[in-house]
Design a protein around this motif. Structure first.
Motif, mmCIF file in Angstrom:
data_model
loop_
_atom_site.group_PDB
_atom_site.id
_atom_site.type_symbol
_atom_site.label_atom_id
_atom_site.label_comp_id
_atom_site.label_asym_id
_atom_site.label_seq_id
_atom_site.Cartn_x
_atom_site.Cartn_y
_atom_site.Cartn_z
ATOM 1 N N VAL A 311 0.459 7.174 80.930
ATOM 2 C CA VAL A 311 -0.694 7.832 80.436
ATOM 3 C C VAL A 311 -0.789 6.584 78.583
ATOM 4 C CG1 VAL A 311 -2.208 9.244 79.252
ATOM 5 C CG2 VAL A 311 -0.390 10.285 80.297
ATOM 6 N N GLY A 312 0.171 5.578 78.875
ATOM 7 C CA GLY A 312 -0.302 5.122 77.285
ATOM 8 C C GLY A 312 0.787 5.225 75.691
ATOM 9 N N PRO A 313 1.025 4.029 75.292
ATOM 10 C CA PRO A 313 1.419 4.224 74.261
ATOM 11 C C PRO A 313 0.760 4.845 73.159
ATOM 12 C CG PRO A 313 0.802 2.120 74.476
ATOM 13 C CD PRO A 313 0.905 3.061 75.648
ATOM 14 N N GLY A 314 -0.534 5.022 72.866
ATOM 15 C CA GLY A 314 -1.794 6.205 72.329
ATOM 16 C C GLY A 314 -2.380 6.825 72.899
ATOM 17 N N ALA A 315 -1.853 7.691 74.051
ATOM 18 C CA ALA A 315 -2.481 9.155 74.142
ATOM 19 C C ALA A 315 -1.983 10.355 73.335
ATOM 20 C CB ALA A 315 -1.443 8.928 76.167
ATOM 21 N N ARG A 316 -2.822 11.519 73.598
ATOM 22 C CA ARG A 316 -2.419 12.120 73.003
ATOM 23 C C ARG A 316 -1.641 12.962 73.517
ATOM 24 N NH1 ARG A 316 -5.458 13.704 68.053
ATOM 25 N NH2 ARG A 316 -4.531 14.930 68.462
ATOM 26 N N ALA A 317 -0.567 13.608 73.145
ATOM 27 C CA ALA A 317 -0.095 15.234 73.519
ATOM 28 C C ALA A 317 0.417 16.486 72.370
ATOM 29 C CB ALA A 317 1.059 14.528 73.702
ATOM 30 N N TRP A 318 -0.214 17.943 73.386
ATOM 31 C CA TRP A 318 -0.023 18.495 72.890
ATOM 32 C C TRP A 318 1.083 19.137 73.008
ATOM 33 C CZ3 TRP A 318 -3.802 16.549 73.960
ATOM 34 C CH2 TRP A 318 -5.351 15.966 73.286
ATOM 35 N N VAL A 319 1.911 19.632 71.846
ATOM 36 C CA VAL A 319 3.169 21.137 72.448
ATOM 37 C C VAL A 319 2.813 22.298 71.811
ATOM 38 C CG1 VAL A 319 5.241 20.793 72.442
ATOM 39 C CG2 VAL A 319 4.385 19.084 71.797
ATOM 40 N N LEU A 320 2.966 23.318 72.334
ATOM 41 C CA LEU A 320 2.355 24.867 72.154
ATOM 42 C C LEU A 320 4.066 25.197 72.459
ATOM 43 C CD1 LEU A 320 0.878 27.015 71.308
ATOM 44 C CD2 LEU A 320 -0.295 27.367 73.366
ATOM 45 N N VAL A 321 4.161 26.352 71.219
ATOM 46 C CA VAL A 321 5.474 26.783 71.548
ATOM 47 C C VAL A 321 4.918 28.861 71.081
ATOM 48 C CG1 VAL A 321 7.542 27.770 70.669
ATOM 49 C CG2 VAL A 321 6.954 25.518 70.682
ATOM 50 N N GLU A 322 5.634 29.272 72.125
ATOM 51 C CA GLU A 322 5.523 30.798 71.949
ATOM 52 C C GLU A 322 6.352 31.460 72.233
ATOM 53 O OE1 GLU A 322 1.713 32.246 74.284
ATOM 54 O OE2 GLU A 322 1.838 30.214 75.678
ATOM 55 N N ASP A 323 7.098 32.455 70.785
ATOM 56 C CA ASP A 323 8.038 33.320 70.868
ATOM 57 C C ASP A 323 7.886 34.304 71.664
ATOM 58 O OD1 ASP A 323 10.530 34.141 70.544
ATOM 59 O OD2 ASP A 323 10.109 33.769 67.990
ATOM 60 N N GLU A 324 8.297 34.864 72.858
ATOM 61 C CA GLU A 324 7.877 36.293 72.802
ATOM 62 C C GLU A 324 9.526 37.394 72.981
ATOM 63 O OE1 GLU A 324 6.798 36.231 77.258
ATOM 64 O OE2 GLU A 324 4.714 35.484 76.779
ATOM 65 N N PRO A 325 9.091 38.539 73.522
ATOM 66 C CA PRO A 325 10.578 39.161 72.694
ATOM 67 C C PRO A 325 12.116 38.679 73.895
ATOM 68 C CG PRO A 325 8.313 40.666 72.649
ATOM 69 C CD PRO A 325 8.159 38.751 73.166
ATOM 70 N N ASP A 326 11.385 37.979 75.003
ATOM 71 C CA ASP A 326 12.797 37.607 75.771
ATOM 72 C C ASP A 326 13.067 36.552 75.841
ATOM 73 O OD1 ASP A 326 10.572 38.271 77.315
ATOM 74 O OD2 ASP A 326 11.311 39.164 78.874
ATOM 75 N N GLN A 327 11.842 36.005 75.949
ATOM 76 C CA GLN A 327 11.195 34.299 76.142
ATOM 77 C C GLN A 327 11.131 33.214 75.415
ATOM 78 O OE1 GLN A 327 10.447 34.683 79.971
ATOM 79 N NE2 GLN A 327 8.616 34.976 79.380
ATOM 80 N N VAL A 328 10.968 32.451 75.741
ATOM 81 C CA VAL A 328 10.206 31.080 74.474
ATOM 82 C C VAL A 328 10.010 29.936 75.412
ATOM 83 C CG1 VAL A 328 10.561 29.107 72.553
ATOM 84 C CG2 VAL A 328 12.247 31.562 72.979
ATOM 85 N N LEU A 329 8.340 30.209 75.484
ATOM 86 C CA LEU A 329 7.884 29.263 76.372
ATOM 87 C C LEU A 329 6.986 27.942 75.389
ATOM 88 C CD1 LEU A 329 5.320 32.620 77.861
ATOM 89 C CD2 LEU A 329 7.039 31.599 78.300
ATOM 90 N N VAL A 330 7.571 27.189 76.162
ATOM 91 C CA VAL A 330 6.704 25.582 75.350
ATOM 92 C C VAL A 330 6.466 25.077 76.477
ATOM 93 C CG1 VAL A 330 7.591 23.153 74.387
ATOM 94 C CG2 VAL A 330 9.419 25.993 74.222
#
Length: 411
Positions: A311-330
Protein backbone atom coordinates in the motif's frame (compact mmCIF):
# COMPACT_ATOMS: atom_id res chain seq x y z
CA UNK A 1 3.52 14.09 51.56
CA UNK A 2 4.50 15.27 55.04
CA UNK A 3 2.62 12.36 56.57
CA UNK A 4 4.43 9.92 54.24
CA UNK A 5 7.85 11.32 55.18
CA UNK A 6 6.97 11.09 58.86
CA UNK A 7 5.84 7.49 58.44
CA UNK A 8 9.11 6.56 56.76
CA UNK A 9 11.30 8.34 59.32
CA UNK A 10 9.40 6.98 62.34
CA UNK A 11 10.53 3.44 63.06
CA UNK A 12 8.41 1.19 65.23
CA UNK A 13 11.65 0.06 66.89
CA UNK A 14 12.49 3.49 68.29
CA UNK A 15 9.94 3.39 71.15
CA UNK A 16 11.29 -0.05 72.12
CA UNK A 17 14.87 1.23 72.21
CA UNK A 18 13.83 4.25 74.29
CA UNK A 19 11.97 1.97 76.70
CA UNK A 20 15.00 -0.31 76.95
CA UNK A 21 17.25 2.67 77.73
CA UNK A 22 14.99 3.71 80.60
CA UNK A 23 14.71 0.09 81.79
CA UNK A 24 18.50 -0.35 81.96
CA UNK A 25 19.00 2.85 83.95
CA UNK A 26 16.22 2.08 86.42
CA UNK A 27 17.20 -1.56 86.93
CA UNK A 28 20.85 -0.61 87.50
CA UNK A 29 19.76 1.77 90.26
CA UNK A 30 17.42 -0.94 91.57
CA UNK A 31 20.26 -3.51 91.75
CA UNK A 32 22.42 -1.04 93.70
CA UNK A 33 19.53 -0.24 96.06
CA UNK A 34 18.97 -3.95 96.82
CA UNK A 35 22.67 -4.35 97.61
CA UNK A 36 22.66 -1.33 99.92
CA UNK A 37 19.64 -2.65 101.85
CA UNK A 38 21.17 -6.14 102.16
CA UNK A 39 24.77 -4.99 102.71
CA UNK A 40 25.03 -6.70 106.10
CA UNK A 41 24.21 -10.11 104.65
CA UNK A 42 27.08 -10.22 102.17
CA UNK A 43 30.03 -12.39 103.13
CA UNK A 44 32.24 -10.43 100.71
CA UNK A 45 30.65 -6.98 100.27
CA UNK A 46 33.71 -5.71 98.42
CA UNK A 47 32.95 -8.19 95.60
CA UNK A 48 29.28 -7.18 95.45
CA UNK A 49 29.81 -3.42 95.52
CA UNK A 50 32.85 -3.60 93.25
CA UNK A 51 30.77 -5.39 90.63
CA UNK A 52 27.77 -3.07 91.09
CA UNK A 53 30.01 -0.01 90.69
CA UNK A 54 31.22 -1.37 87.36
CA UNK A 55 27.64 -2.19 86.38
CA UNK A 56 26.36 1.29 87.19
CA UNK A 57 29.19 3.06 85.38
CA UNK A 58 28.82 0.76 82.36
CA UNK A 59 25.05 1.33 82.23
CA UNK A 60 25.27 5.13 82.38
CA UNK A 61 28.19 5.31 79.94
CA UNK A 62 26.48 3.11 77.36
CA UNK A 63 23.02 4.73 77.40
CA UNK A 64 23.74 6.61 74.11
CA UNK A 65 24.42 3.25 72.48
CA UNK A 66 20.80 2.20 72.93
CA UNK A 67 19.31 4.80 70.59
CA UNK A 68 19.03 2.29 67.76
CA UNK A 69 20.19 -1.02 66.34
CA UNK A 70 23.04 0.54 64.33
CA UNK A 71 25.11 1.50 67.40
CA UNK A 72 24.50 -1.78 69.25
CA UNK A 73 27.09 -3.81 67.44
CA UNK A 74 27.61 -7.51 67.99
CA UNK A 75 30.86 -7.09 70.01
CA UNK A 76 29.19 -4.48 72.20
CA UNK A 77 26.24 -6.75 72.96
CA UNK A 78 28.63 -9.62 73.66
CA UNK A 79 30.40 -7.51 76.31
CA UNK A 80 27.06 -6.35 77.73
CA UNK A 81 25.75 -9.91 78.01
CA UNK A 82 29.07 -11.05 79.43
CA UNK A 83 28.77 -8.44 82.20
CA UNK A 84 25.34 -9.83 83.12
CA UNK A 85 26.67 -13.41 83.17
CA UNK A 86 29.63 -12.37 85.32
CA UNK A 87 27.30 -10.78 87.85
CA UNK A 88 25.19 -13.94 88.05
CA UNK A 89 28.21 -16.20 88.54
CA UNK A 90 29.77 -13.85 91.13
CA UNK A 91 26.64 -13.92 93.29
CA UNK A 92 27.56 -17.09 95.30
CA UNK A 93 30.99 -15.60 95.98
CA UNK A 94 29.63 -12.31 97.34
CA UNK A 95 26.30 -13.34 98.80
CA UNK A 96 25.63 -14.84 102.17
CA UNK A 97 24.87 -18.52 102.31
CA UNK A 98 21.44 -17.88 103.76
CA UNK A 99 20.27 -15.52 101.06
CA UNK A 100 21.78 -17.69 98.34
CA UNK A 101 20.01 -20.80 99.61
CA UNK A 102 16.73 -18.90 99.87
CA UNK A 103 16.71 -18.02 96.17
CA UNK A 104 17.74 -14.43 96.78
CA UNK A 105 18.34 -12.11 93.84
CA UNK A 106 21.56 -12.22 91.86
CA UNK A 107 23.90 -9.23 91.88
CA UNK A 108 22.58 -7.70 88.63
CA UNK A 109 19.03 -8.73 89.53
CA UNK A 110 16.52 -7.84 86.82
CA UNK A 111 19.13 -5.73 84.97
CA UNK A 112 20.07 -8.99 83.25
CA UNK A 113 16.81 -8.99 81.32
CA UNK A 114 17.86 -5.67 79.72
CA UNK A 115 20.92 -7.31 78.17
CA UNK A 116 18.77 -10.12 76.77
CA UNK A 117 16.16 -7.69 75.40
CA UNK A 118 18.92 -5.66 73.70
CA UNK A 119 19.91 -8.82 71.81
CA UNK A 120 16.26 -9.38 70.88
CA UNK A 121 15.88 -5.85 69.48
CA UNK A 122 19.14 -6.10 67.56
CA UNK A 123 19.01 -9.58 66.09
CA UNK A 124 15.45 -10.85 66.42
CA UNK A 125 14.24 -14.00 68.11
CA UNK A 126 17.35 -16.09 67.30
CA UNK A 127 19.68 -13.72 69.11
CA UNK A 128 17.15 -13.50 71.94
CA UNK A 129 17.03 -17.28 72.26
CA UNK A 130 20.83 -17.53 72.40
CA UNK A 131 21.23 -14.78 75.01
CA UNK A 132 18.38 -15.98 77.22
CA UNK A 133 19.69 -19.55 77.09
CA UNK A 134 23.12 -18.38 78.30
CA UNK A 135 21.52 -16.38 81.12
CA UNK A 136 19.34 -19.33 82.11
CA UNK A 137 22.33 -21.67 82.16
CA UNK A 138 24.27 -19.20 84.33
CA UNK A 139 21.39 -18.95 86.78
CA UNK A 140 21.12 -22.71 87.09
CA UNK A 141 24.89 -23.01 87.52
CA UNK A 142 25.13 -20.43 90.32
CA UNK A 143 22.15 -21.94 92.15
CA UNK A 144 23.50 -25.45 91.94
CA UNK A 145 19.98 -26.85 91.61
CA UNK A 146 16.87 -26.29 89.52
CA UNK A 147 14.43 -24.92 92.07
CA UNK A 148 10.87 -24.07 90.96
CA UNK A 149 11.47 -20.36 91.47
CA UNK A 150 14.66 -20.40 89.42
CA UNK A 151 13.05 -22.39 86.59
CA UNK A 152 10.11 -19.99 86.58
CA UNK A 153 12.37 -16.95 86.23
CA UNK A 154 14.52 -18.57 83.54
CA UNK A 155 11.49 -19.63 81.49
CA UNK A 156 9.87 -16.21 81.83
CA UNK A 157 12.94 -14.40 80.48
CA UNK A 158 13.38 -16.95 77.69
CA UNK A 159 9.77 -16.73 76.43
CA UNK A 160 9.54 -12.95 76.78
CA UNK A 161 12.81 -12.36 74.91
CA UNK A 162 11.91 -14.66 72.02
CA UNK A 163 8.44 -13.13 71.74
CA UNK A 164 9.86 -9.60 71.60
CA UNK A 165 12.50 -10.65 69.08
CA UNK A 166 9.83 -12.16 66.83
CA UNK A 167 7.68 -9.03 67.08
CA UNK A 168 10.69 -6.91 66.09
CA UNK A 169 11.31 -9.06 63.00
CA UNK A 170 7.66 -8.75 61.95
CA UNK A 171 7.80 -4.98 62.51
CA UNK A 172 10.91 -4.66 60.35
CA UNK A 173 9.27 -6.62 57.53
CA UNK A 174 6.19 -4.40 57.77
CA UNK A 175 8.37 -1.30 57.65
CA UNK A 176 10.08 -2.50 54.49
CA UNK A 177 6.73 -3.20 52.87
CA UNK A 178 5.42 0.23 53.88
CA UNK A 179 8.55 1.96 52.60
CA UNK A 180 8.22 0.18 49.23
CA UNK A 181 4.52 1.08 49.00
CA UNK A 182 5.30 4.73 49.73
CA UNK A 183 8.04 4.74 47.08
CA UNK A 184 5.62 3.34 44.51
CA UNK A 185 2.97 5.86 45.51
CA UNK A 186 5.44 8.74 45.22
CA UNK A 187 6.64 7.49 41.81
CA UNK A 188 3.04 7.16 40.60
CA UNK A 189 2.20 10.69 41.69
CA UNK A 190 5.31 12.06 39.98
CA UNK A 191 4.41 10.13 36.83
CA UNK A 192 0.89 11.56 36.88
CA UNK A 193 2.26 15.07 37.34
CA UNK A 194 4.65 14.66 34.43
CA UNK A 195 1.85 13.19 32.30
CA UNK A 196 -0.31 16.26 32.97
CA UNK A 197 2.52 18.63 32.09
CA UNK A 198 3.41 16.70 28.95
CA UNK A 199 -0.22 16.45 27.88
CA UNK A 200 -0.79 20.17 28.38
CA UNK A 201 2.36 21.18 26.53
CA UNK A 202 4.45 18.81 24.46
CA UNK A 203 1.70 16.58 23.05
CA UNK A 204 -0.39 19.51 21.89
CA UNK A 205 2.60 21.10 20.16
CA UNK A 206 3.49 17.84 18.40
CA UNK A 207 -0.11 17.37 17.27
CA UNK A 208 -0.18 20.93 15.89
CA UNK A 209 3.12 20.37 14.03
CA UNK A 210 1.71 17.18 12.53
CA UNK A 211 -1.48 18.86 11.32
CA UNK A 212 0.20 21.90 9.86
CA UNK A 213 3.04 19.95 8.31
CA UNK A 214 0.56 17.65 6.56
CA UNK A 215 -1.41 20.64 5.34
CA UNK A 216 1.64 22.48 3.97
CA UNK A 217 3.14 19.41 2.29
CA UNK A 218 6.64 18.98 0.93
CA UNK A 219 9.43 18.84 3.48
CA UNK A 220 7.01 20.12 6.11
CA UNK A 221 4.91 16.97 5.60
CA UNK A 222 7.90 14.81 6.54
CA UNK A 223 8.43 16.97 9.62
CA UNK A 224 4.75 16.54 10.46
CA UNK A 225 5.05 12.78 10.06
CA UNK A 226 7.99 12.63 12.45
CA UNK A 227 6.14 14.81 14.93
CA UNK A 228 3.18 12.44 14.73
CA UNK A 229 5.39 9.44 15.43
CA UNK A 230 6.90 11.14 18.47
CA UNK A 231 3.47 12.15 19.71
CA UNK A 232 2.22 8.56 19.48
CA UNK A 233 5.31 7.17 21.20
CA UNK A 234 5.18 9.78 23.97
CA UNK A 235 1.46 9.29 24.53
CA UNK A 236 1.96 5.53 24.77
CA UNK A 237 4.80 6.02 27.24
CA UNK A 238 2.81 8.17 29.68
CA UNK A 239 -0.31 6.01 29.50
CA UNK A 240 1.07 2.45 29.29
CA UNK A 241 4.57 2.70 30.73
CA UNK A 242 7.85 1.80 28.99
CA UNK A 243 7.58 0.28 25.53
CA UNK A 244 8.85 -3.32 25.27
CA UNK A 245 12.30 -3.81 23.78
CA UNK A 246 12.34 -3.72 19.97
CA UNK A 247 12.26 -7.04 18.19
CA UNK A 248 15.49 -8.62 17.14
CA UNK A 249 15.94 -10.19 13.75
CA UNK A 250 14.19 -13.29 15.05
CA UNK A 251 11.11 -11.28 15.99
CA UNK A 252 8.93 -11.61 19.05
CA UNK A 253 9.39 -15.35 19.04
CA UNK A 254 13.00 -14.83 20.11
CA UNK A 255 11.96 -14.67 23.77
CA UNK A 256 13.56 -17.18 26.14
CA UNK A 257 12.44 -20.70 25.43
CA UNK A 258 12.02 -21.55 29.11
CA UNK A 259 9.62 -18.70 29.90
CA UNK A 260 6.33 -20.39 30.78
CA UNK A 261 4.54 -17.40 32.25
CA UNK A 262 1.56 -15.98 30.33
CA UNK A 263 2.45 -12.97 28.21
CA UNK A 264 0.41 -9.88 27.53
CA UNK A 265 -0.41 -9.73 23.83
CA UNK A 266 -1.11 -5.99 24.06
CA UNK A 267 2.43 -5.38 25.30
CA UNK A 268 3.89 -7.32 22.35
CA UNK A 269 1.70 -5.49 19.84
CA UNK A 270 2.45 -2.12 21.44
CA UNK A 271 5.81 -1.95 19.64
CA UNK A 272 3.99 -1.75 16.28
CA UNK A 273 1.88 1.28 17.22
CA UNK A 274 3.05 4.59 15.78
CA UNK A 275 1.63 7.55 13.87
CA UNK A 276 0.52 5.24 11.02
CA UNK A 277 -0.59 2.20 13.03
CA UNK A 278 -3.42 2.62 15.54
CA UNK A 279 -3.67 -0.09 18.21
CA UNK A 280 -6.96 -0.55 20.05
CA UNK A 281 -7.84 -3.14 22.65
CA UNK A 282 -8.98 -3.81 26.20
CA UNK A 283 -7.65 -1.72 29.03
CA UNK A 284 -6.52 -4.89 30.82
CA UNK A 285 -3.77 -7.35 29.80
CA UNK A 286 -4.69 -9.90 27.14
CA UNK A 287 -2.80 -12.96 28.36
CA UNK A 288 -1.90 -15.92 26.18
CA UNK A 289 0.54 -18.79 26.48
CA UNK A 290 4.06 -17.47 25.70
CA UNK A 291 4.49 -19.12 22.29
CA UNK A 292 0.92 -18.25 21.29
CA UNK A 293 1.41 -14.58 22.17
CA UNK A 294 4.71 -14.39 20.30
CA UNK A 295 3.42 -16.16 17.20
CA UNK A 296 0.30 -14.00 17.10
CA UNK A 297 2.40 -10.83 17.38
CA UNK A 298 4.66 -12.09 14.60
CA UNK A 299 1.62 -12.73 12.37
CA UNK A 300 0.41 -9.17 12.99
CA UNK A 301 3.92 -7.92 12.11
CA UNK A 302 3.79 -9.82 8.83
CA UNK A 303 0.38 -8.31 8.02
CA UNK A 304 1.70 -4.81 8.72
CA UNK A 305 4.70 -5.53 6.48
CA UNK A 306 2.25 -6.30 3.70
CA UNK A 307 0.56 -2.95 4.27
CA UNK A 308 3.83 -1.02 4.03
CA UNK A 309 5.05 -2.99 1.02
CA UNK A 310 1.90 -3.10 -1.11
CA UNK A 311 0.00 0.00 0.00
CA UNK A 312 2.90 2.35 0.72
CA UNK A 313 5.22 3.34 3.57
CA UNK A 314 2.85 6.09 4.68
CA UNK A 315 -0.30 3.96 4.62
CA UNK A 316 -2.52 3.92 7.69
CA UNK A 317 -3.40 0.67 9.42
CA UNK A 318 -5.61 -0.24 12.36
CA UNK A 319 -5.07 -3.17 14.75
CA UNK A 320 -8.01 -4.17 16.94
CA UNK A 321 -7.72 -6.75 19.74
CA UNK A 322 -10.82 -8.37 21.29
CA UNK A 323 -10.47 -10.56 24.38
CA UNK A 324 -13.25 -13.17 24.53
CA UNK A 325 -13.68 -15.90 27.17
CA UNK A 326 -12.32 -18.74 25.02
CA UNK A 327 -10.39 -16.95 22.29
CA UNK A 328 -8.63 -13.75 21.25
CA UNK A 329 -9.56 -11.97 18.03
CA UNK A 330 -7.07 -9.69 16.27
CA UNK A 331 -7.89 -7.78 13.12
CA UNK A 332 -5.49 -5.77 10.96
CA UNK A 333 -7.17 -3.36 8.54
CA UNK A 334 -5.59 -1.00 6.03
CA UNK A 335 -6.78 1.77 3.68
CA UNK A 336 -5.24 0.33 0.54
CA UNK A 337 -6.76 -0.62 -2.82
CA UNK A 338 -7.37 -4.22 -1.79
CA UNK A 339 -5.93 -7.43 -3.21
CA UNK A 340 -6.94 -8.39 -6.73
CA UNK A 341 -8.61 -11.76 -7.07
CA UNK A 342 -6.10 -14.54 -7.61
CA UNK A 343 -3.13 -12.47 -6.44
CA UNK A 344 -2.48 -14.63 -3.37
CA UNK A 345 -2.31 -17.79 -5.49
CA UNK A 346 0.14 -16.09 -7.86
CA UNK A 347 2.29 -14.99 -4.92
CA UNK A 348 2.40 -18.55 -3.60
CA UNK A 349 3.51 -19.85 -7.00
CA UNK A 350 6.25 -17.21 -7.05
CA UNK A 351 7.52 -18.45 -3.65
CA UNK A 352 6.30 -15.41 -1.73
CA UNK A 353 4.52 -17.18 1.13
CA UNK A 354 3.98 -14.35 3.59
CA UNK A 355 0.24 -14.85 3.93
CA UNK A 356 0.39 -18.64 3.54
CA UNK A 357 3.13 -19.21 6.11
CA UNK A 358 3.91 -16.13 8.18
CA UNK A 359 0.23 -15.50 8.88
CA UNK A 360 -1.98 -18.51 8.15
CA UNK A 361 0.71 -21.08 8.98
CA UNK A 362 1.34 -19.57 12.41
CA UNK A 363 -2.33 -19.45 13.31
CA UNK A 364 -2.94 -22.98 12.03
CA UNK A 365 -0.20 -24.35 14.30
CA UNK A 366 -1.78 -22.50 17.23
CA UNK A 367 -5.11 -24.18 16.54
CA UNK A 368 -6.57 -20.91 15.26
CA UNK A 369 -7.51 -19.41 11.94
CA UNK A 370 -6.46 -16.48 9.76
CA UNK A 371 -9.08 -15.08 7.38
CA UNK A 372 -8.32 -12.44 4.80
CA UNK A 373 -11.13 -10.20 3.56
CA UNK A 374 -10.27 -7.87 0.71
CA UNK A 375 -12.54 -5.83 -1.52
CA UNK A 376 -10.91 -3.96 -4.44
CA UNK A 377 -10.89 -0.26 -3.67
CA UNK A 378 -11.90 -0.73 -0.02
CA UNK A 379 -8.74 -2.05 1.64
CA UNK A 380 -7.85 -5.38 3.21
CA UNK A 381 -8.62 -6.85 6.60
CA UNK A 382 -6.81 -9.80 8.17
CA UNK A 383 -8.77 -11.50 10.96
CA UNK A 384 -6.81 -13.72 13.36
CA UNK A 385 -8.55 -16.06 15.81
CA UNK A 386 -6.37 -17.50 18.58
CA UNK A 387 -7.84 -20.07 21.02
CA UNK A 388 -6.83 -19.58 24.64
CA UNK A 389 -6.49 -23.34 25.21
CA UNK A 390 -3.52 -24.84 23.38
CA UNK A 391 -4.77 -27.67 21.15
CA UNK A 392 -1.45 -29.39 20.78
CA UNK A 393 -0.02 -27.22 18.04
CA UNK A 394 2.44 -24.41 18.09
CA UNK A 395 6.18 -24.46 18.02
CA UNK A 396 6.39 -26.51 21.20
CA UNK A 397 4.56 -29.36 19.50
CA UNK A 398 5.69 -29.09 15.88
CA UNK A 399 9.10 -27.50 16.14
CA UNK A 400 8.17 -25.45 13.05
CA UNK A 401 9.15 -21.81 13.00
CA UNK A 402 8.28 -19.21 10.42
CA UNK A 403 10.10 -16.01 9.56
CA UNK A 404 8.84 -13.14 11.68
CA UNK A 405 8.91 -10.76 8.75
CA UNK A 406 9.90 -11.50 5.16
CA UNK A 407 11.02 -7.98 4.41
CA UNK A 408 10.21 -8.22 0.67
CA UNK A 409 6.46 -8.18 0.30
CA UNK A 410 4.96 -11.13 2.05
CA UNK A 411 2.02 -11.83 -0.16
Amino acid sequence: MRREAAAMSMSVEQPLWRALTAYRALTAVYAVAIAVVARDSYERPQVAFGYLAVLLVWTLATLPRFTGAARCTRPFLAVDTGLALAGILLTPLADGAGRHAADGPTLPSIWTAGAVLACALKGGWRWAAAASTLVGAANLAQRGEASPNTLHNVLLVWVAAIAIGYVVEVARASERTLARALEIQAATRERERLARDIHDGVLQVLAMVQRRGTAVGGEAAELGRLAGEQEAALRRLITQGPVPEPRTAAGPDAAPEDDTRPQDLMALLGRYADARVTLSGPGTPVELAPHAARETAAAVGAALDNVRTHVGPGARAWVLVEDEPDQVLVSVRDEGPGIPEGRLAEAAEEGRLGVAQSIRGRLRDLGGTADLVSVPGQGTEVELTVPKQDQGGGEAATGRRYPARTGEGTQ
